[in-house]
Design a protein around this motif. Structure first.
Motif, PDB file in Angstrom:
ATOM      1  N   TRP A 189      27.889 -38.906  76.715  1.00  0.00           N
ATOM      2  CA  TRP A 189      29.059 -38.519  75.932  1.00  0.00           C
ATOM      3  C   TRP A 189      28.897 -37.081  75.456  1.00  0.00           C
ATOM      4  O   TRP A 189      27.847 -36.685  74.973  1.00  0.00           O
ATOM      5  CB  TRP A 189      29.234 -39.427  74.724  1.00  0.00           C
ATOM      6  N   ILE A 225      32.514 -40.521  81.824  1.00  0.00           N
ATOM      7  CA  ILE A 225      31.721 -41.741  81.908  1.00  0.00           C
ATOM      8  C   ILE A 225      32.503 -42.698  82.802  1.00  0.00           C
ATOM      9  O   ILE A 225      33.695 -42.926  82.580  1.00  0.00           O
ATOM     10  CB  ILE A 225      31.511 -42.384  80.514  1.00  0.00           C
ATOM     11  N   GLY A 272      30.213 -47.633  82.353  1.00  0.00           N
ATOM     12  CA  GLY A 272      29.597 -47.187  81.112  1.00  0.00           C
ATOM     13  C   GLY A 272      28.142 -46.824  81.339  1.00  0.00           C
ATOM     14  O   GLY A 272      27.693 -46.677  82.472  1.00  0.00           O
ATOM     15  N   THR A 318      26.657 -44.512  85.964  1.00  0.00           N
ATOM     16  CA  THR A 318      27.194 -44.038  84.691  1.00  0.00           C
ATOM     17  C   THR A 318      28.017 -42.767  84.840  1.00  0.00           C
ATOM     18  O   THR A 318      29.021 -42.588  84.193  1.00  0.00           O
ATOM     19  CB  THR A 318      26.029 -43.766  83.713  1.00  0.00           C
TER      20      THR A 318
END
Length: 121
Positions: free
Chosen positions: A65, A76, A80, A99
């Motif tokens: 993030w 993303i 996740g 990811t």
């Protein structure tokens, strides 16, 4: 002297206004605890300049993030964050647990299907 919120600020001036410097800039280590991310180490960083990001030591220091002044600047995938041991190597199976992240992808312009590189798949 540092530039903070668009102003030049000395440490002395800053400490007159905040009780702890972590209110402005900080790095905190944590461990993710849910789903496929369970056990992934993370370091959440805020710089005081509006840049905030999360580094994942468990994922080769990838940056997952990231945001600048509250606006996201990283991608993303739908899966996740996923811990490393949930890897699938057959063909495109790895995409179920990929990811993405800023370092892994080298930016959105480098995304694409897997290919052969110097004779290696």
């Amino acid at each position: 002297m540092a530039k903070l919120f668009g102003m030049d600020v000395t440490r002395k001036d800053l400490m007159k206004r905040v009780g702890d410097v972590s209110q402005v800039a900080d790095a905190r280590e944590c461990t993710l605890t849910s789903g496929k991310a369970e056990g992934v180490r993370a370091i959440e960083v805020k710089t005081g300049s509006g840049l905030e990001f999360t580094v994942l030591p468990s994922r080769a220091l990838d940056i997952s993030w990231a945001a600048y002044q509250g606006k996201p600047i990283s991608f993303i995938s739908k899966s996740g964050v996923v811990r490393p041991d949930v890897y699938e190597k057959d063909g495109l199976s790895f995409l179920r647990n990929f990811t993405c992240g800023m370092i892994t992808t080298c930016g959105l312009t480098y995304m694409g299907a897997p290919c052969e590189d110097q004779g290696e798949a």
